[in-house]
Design a protein around this motif. Sequence first.
Motif, PDB file in Angstrom:
ATOM      1  N   GLU A   1      -0.048  -2.384   8.067  1.00 12.55           N
ATOM      2  CA  GLU A   1      -0.843  -1.881   6.949  1.00 12.55           C
ATOM      3  C   GLU A   1      -1.856  -2.900   6.433  1.00 12.55           C
ATOM      4  OE1 GLU A   1      -1.073   0.933   4.870  1.00 12.55           O
ATOM      5  OE2 GLU A   1      -0.060   2.047   6.443  1.00 12.55           O
ATOM      6  N   ASN A   2      -1.639  -4.161   6.733  1.00 15.14           N
ATOM      7  CA  ASN A   2      -2.470  -5.189   6.105  1.00 15.14           C
ATOM      8  C   ASN A   2      -3.199  -6.068   7.119  1.00 15.14           C
ATOM      9  OD1 ASN A   2      -1.834  -5.116   3.030  1.00 15.14           O
ATOM     10  ND2 ASN A   2       0.154  -4.889   4.043  1.00 15.14           N
TER      11      ASN A   2
ATOM     12  N   ASN B   1      -3.373   6.137  11.359  1.00 10.73           N
ATOM     13  CA  ASN B   1      -2.334   6.097  10.330  1.00 10.73           C
ATOM     14  C   ASN B   1      -1.006   6.649  10.827  1.00 10.73           C
ATOM     15  OD1 ASN B   1      -3.940   4.892   8.388  1.00 10.73           O
ATOM     16  ND2 ASN B   1      -4.687   6.842   7.589  1.00 10.73           N
TER      17      ASN B   1
ATOM     18  N   SER C   1       5.816  -2.603   8.870  1.00 14.73           N
ATOM     19  CA  SER C   1       4.892  -1.802   8.067  1.00 14.73           C
ATOM     20  C   SER C   1       3.903  -2.702   7.324  1.00 14.73           C
ATOM     21  CB  SER C   1       5.676  -0.952   7.070  1.00 14.73           C
ATOM     22  OG  SER C   1       4.807  -0.157   6.283  1.00 14.73           O
TER      23      SER C   1
ATOM     24  N   THR D   1       0.839  -1.192   0.000  1.00 12.51           N
ATOM     25  CA  THR D   1       0.000   0.000   0.000  1.00 12.51           C
ATOM     26  C   THR D   1       0.881   1.251   0.000  1.00 12.51           C
ATOM     27  OG1 THR D   1      -0.036   0.054   2.405  1.00 12.51           O
ATOM     28  CG2 THR D   1      -1.741  -1.270   1.306  1.00 12.51           C
TER      29      THR D   1
ATOM     30  N   GLY E   1       1.229   3.333   2.289  1.00 13.17           N
ATOM     31  CA  GLY E   1       1.914   3.414   3.581  1.00 13.17           C
ATOM     32  C   GLY E   1       3.170   2.570   3.621  1.00 13.17           C
TER      33      GLY E   1
ATOM     34  N   LYS F   1      -6.774  -2.060   6.168  1.00 16.86           N
ATOM     35  CA  LYS F   1      -5.843  -2.116   5.043  1.00 16.86           C
ATOM     36  C   LYS F   1      -5.948  -0.954   4.075  1.00 16.86           C
ATOM     37  CE  LYS F   1      -4.454  -4.948   1.154  1.00 16.86           C
ATOM     38  NZ  LYS F   1      -4.604  -6.199   0.447  1.00 16.86           N
TER      39      LYS F   1
ATOM     40  N   ARG G   1       0.699   3.839  12.522  1.00 13.22           N
ATOM     41  CA  ARG G   1       1.107   2.801  11.563  1.00 13.22           C
ATOM     42  C   ARG G   1       2.311   3.235  10.737  1.00 13.22           C
ATOM     43  NH1 ARG G   1      -3.521   0.834   7.925  1.00 13.22           N
ATOM     44  NH2 ARG G   1      -4.193   2.993   7.996  1.00 13.22           N
TER      45      ARG G   1
END
Length: 449
Positions: free
Chosen positions: A423-424, A375, A419, A130, A132, A428, A378
Amino acid sequence: MKTLFKMEHWLAGLQWLFFLFTNTVVIPITVGAAFQLPQDKIIALIQFSFFFTGVACMLQAVLGHKRAVMEGQSGLWWGVILSLCYTAPSQGLSLTALGGSLAVGIMISGLITMLIGLSGFSQHISKLFTPGVMAVFMFLLGCRLNIIFLKGMLGIPFGTHSESAHIDLSLFLLSSAVVVAVIVFSVKAPPVLSRYSLLIGIIAGWILFDLLFNNKEGIDIAGEISIKLFPLGAPSLDIGVIVIAIAAGLINTSNTFGALKGTDEIYKTTSTAKQYGRSFTISGLFAIIAGLFGMVPYAPYVSSIGFLNQTKISERLPFIIGGGMFMLMGLIPAIAGVMARLPLSVGSAVLFVTYLRLLHTSLQYFAQIHLSTDNIYRLAAPLFIGIIFMSFPLSYFETVPSVLRPLFSNGLLVGILLSLLLENIRFKSLGTRKNQNRMKELVQEGKSI
């Protein structure tokens, strides 16, 4: 055919040649030294690296992803291998046994990478990366590589962990002058000249180094290539090392996504599943070759993004010319010998400028992210933890189990994995700006997100 004979293409190709060389030459030297190889085997590693890197670049440009993106020995793999060499003696594992098991693990990881490319599974893996993850990856990669090249500018030997290492102030002043000159020239010079700022910086810095310093930093290459399989050790089966190698190979796929996603804006197109598939297939093939000849496995270089942004030269022909010349360097020891006299401090200074551009790419990915409270955590956690782990000396990890030590001692790997995990998991795809409206709608509807 006429375009092949344009001087500007050959000048750009020469600039690519220096970029390929400076990114490559240090890797086989440090790996050879870490495995305590004799000089003739280190020379063979260097020339194999030149030859196969040139071939890999041309194949990727013609048959693979078809972009001017360097295919070279992976910095991520490089760090894992050096870390294993450092910790092997404390685990009762000889360097030859380590080298033999690494060769087996690298070839298995290469086969897996080829299967990912041939099966089309790469498009599913791509969804994990992603904005991110890409932002964190680009930022940490820039930090990790610029640490290496700043050490080169300071006159600290690559790969050294010795407390006796010290800064060479005069060398640093020259390297800093090269950095400033390349930046100023690339910004202030007319476009017809600024695109060759890296080439001009290397040549001018090399001349100044020869005038000011009597000692030479270059590598002495002489004689012919001695072809020998498994120079790091005969194939062996240490399960721990093989598992680490396979895991490193899977994480190494991040370089392919980083390089192709990162050049989408430059080429004004989105990378296709076929491009990913062909790129993985070629990278996997050369990983198998790397295992056979004791080299560090291959991957597309994310740093190519900085080079393309710096030079504004995205055509494939100069890149293919540079790859062809680099391949010939591996075949002709006399040519390799001349190039190997390039001072590593000067090469490091030019690469330092190139890799600074990774910040721009990283910030572009950050700009796609809605900076909510979730976010921020993250993004901040993998960034700060990755950078902090980079600063730790390897001695800190002696109490970590040997199977996990190569992972935890590599801040780049730690940051990327963290990460990917953050992120997942649950949120997500809700962090990018294009999903903000949908997020608001869900909240208004009273639905859980």
